[in-house]
Design a protein around this motif. Sequence first.
Motif, PDB file in Angstrom:
ATOM      1  N   LEU A  19       0.675  -1.279   0.074  1.00 14.86           N
ATOM      2  CA  LEU A  19      -0.180   0.179  -0.050  1.00 14.86           C
ATOM      3  C   LEU A  19       0.777   1.149  -0.067  1.00 14.86           C
ATOM      4  N   ASN A  20       2.017   1.336   0.734  1.00 12.45           N
ATOM      5  CA  ASN A  20       2.664   2.486   1.067  1.00 12.45           C
ATOM      6  C   ASN A  20       3.442   2.650  -0.257  1.00 12.45           C
ATOM      7  N   ALA A  21       3.900   1.431  -0.928  1.00  9.46           N
ATOM      8  CA  ALA A  21       4.397   1.752  -2.268  1.00  9.46           C
ATOM      9  C   ALA A  21       3.633   2.294  -3.349  1.00  9.46           C
ATOM     10  N   VAL A  22       2.489   2.141  -3.264  1.00  2.96           N
ATOM     11  CA  VAL A  22       1.351   2.785  -4.202  1.00  2.96           C
ATOM     12  C   VAL A  22       1.291   4.263  -3.948  1.00  2.96           C
ATOM     13  N   LEU A  23       1.068   4.739  -2.714  1.00  4.69           N
ATOM     14  CA  LEU A  23       1.260   5.892  -2.131  1.00  4.69           C
ATOM     15  C   LEU A  23       2.246   6.724  -2.596  1.00  4.69           C
ATOM     16  N   ARG A  24       3.429   6.019  -2.573  1.00 10.26           N
ATOM     17  CA  ARG A  24       4.647   6.630  -2.644  1.00 10.26           C
ATOM     18  C   ARG A  24       4.692   7.062  -4.390  1.00 10.26           C
ATOM     19  N   ALA A  25       4.390   5.995  -5.109  1.00  6.40           N
ATOM     20  CA  ALA A  25       4.368   6.315  -6.478  1.00  6.40           C
ATOM     21  C   ALA A  25       3.720   7.267  -7.091  1.00  6.40           C
ATOM     22  N   ALA A  30       2.780  12.312  -9.001  1.00  5.62           N
ATOM     23  CA  ALA A  30       1.701  13.756  -9.166  1.00  5.62           C
ATOM     24  C   ALA A  30       2.749  14.758  -8.775  1.00  5.62           C
ATOM     25  N   LEU A  31       3.594  14.893  -7.819  1.00  4.61           N
ATOM     26  CA  LEU A  31       4.198  16.131  -7.398  1.00  4.61           C
ATOM     27  C   LEU A  31       5.056  16.683  -8.489  1.00  4.61           C
ATOM     28  N   VAL A  60       6.570  10.725   2.023  1.00  3.75           N
ATOM     29  CA  VAL A  60       6.631   9.199   1.289  1.00  3.75           C
ATOM     30  C   VAL A  60       7.931   8.854   1.009  1.00  3.75           C
ATOM     31  N   SER A  61       8.879   9.669   1.493  1.00  6.04           N
ATOM     32  CA  SER A  61      10.028   8.979   1.150  1.00  6.04           C
ATOM     33  C   SER A  61      10.719   7.974   2.236  1.00  6.04           C
ATOM     34  N   PHE A 305       1.451   0.327 -10.628  1.00  3.13           N
ATOM     35  CA  PHE A 305      -0.269   0.481 -10.441  1.00  3.13           C
ATOM     36  C   PHE A 305      -0.357   2.059 -10.162  1.00  3.13           C
ATOM     37  N   GLY A 306       0.696   2.352  -9.135  1.00  2.00           N
ATOM     38  CA  GLY A 306       0.455   3.994  -8.917  1.00  2.00           C
ATOM     39  C   GLY A 306       0.791   4.859  -9.860  1.00  2.00           C
TER      40      GLY A 306
END
Length: 372
Positions: A19-25, A30-31, A60-61, A305-306
């Motif tokens: 889940l965190n890997a998606v949030l990070r990607a 996006a940034l 997210v780093s 996926f992200g």
Amino acid sequence: MRRKTKIGLLTGGGDCPGLNAVLRAVTKSALKKGWHVIGFRDGYKGLVENKFIHLRDRDVSGILVKGGTILGTNNKANPFKYVLSPYASDKFPKDLSRRAFSIFKKNGLTALVAIGGDGTLTMANRFHQMGMPIVGVPKTIDNDLSGTDITFGFDSALDVATDAVDKLHTTAESHHRILIVETMGRYAGWIALRAGIAGGGDIILIPEIPYKVGDIIQAVRKRRKRGKNFSIIVVAEGARPMGGEMTIMKKLKDSPDPVRLGGVSYRIGDILEKETGLETRVVILGHLQRGGRPTPFDRWLATGFGIKAVDLIEERKFGYMASFNNFRFSQVKISRAVGRLKKVDLRTCEVESVLRAGASFGNFLVEAKILK
Ligand code: F6P
């Protein structure tokens, strides 16, 4: 002047590695585009109650390898049937989907990324039908979501289950015992099937093939005749006897999917011990399969996926979910992915391979049909 793109993220349902890997990607890419990103707390609860955090690069780093989700999750919060607080005088569920939508608008969001399994994405689809620009990312250790060949989290769960089968082999062999390993997976047998194949399980019991206790006993006896005084049985929590029911551990009152499975291995173990004379032990892996670091494959899949989710937003393909089919990232309408569980297909060569490699599904009649 054009308004800055601002996106919201949420992680819903049971947690799982990746889940965190998606949030990070999603956040990082996006940034890079100059977008603004916020993350709602605890799944749809954060959207209904307007609880979120801003996600910047430093937030997210370093989270790629971390299990769980930095946003928190919730497998009870359903905006369409929402209980504001179980302690409030009014405990009856209300439809707060319009309130959630107005919070989405109030925050000036361009799109929402819903990361979850069947429950979370079913709600995402309902929001899409109300007009919310939303995209999905498929998550579940169960791998039972349609529209994608694989979900992230599955490989990590498989890693835990296979490791358990490997370890139990040596102790089963030393003590001449039957060792039964129970995996999660709900109504689909993916984790048990693949861990059974990868770990060399002798008997693999999955919900898609109702077992016959008599056939399991015979399979163990056949092994004894060949000088194998131990057996490893990998059983999915959703496995059930022919003509019988799944084993329900408990029912939760306040959950959209109230049934919690578990304990089938004890049912089988008691009978096997009596009938075969072999000492039998049971290991239920439970939430171990959902915890800890994602495997390299899951980190890779979740990252892909992200990135795909960000592409979908840019292309304004709302109502779609990122997917992975035939070894390529693509997309599928969320409506085509939800409400129809992807179960193990008995016609595939991986199912046949179990039998050809000498293991049993605990149902000789079905086995004969598969091999025909
Ligand atoms: O769907 C994921 C899953 O881990 C299933 O495999 C399992 O049956 C269920 O969730 C357990 O749910 P909970 O975390 O609510 O106990």
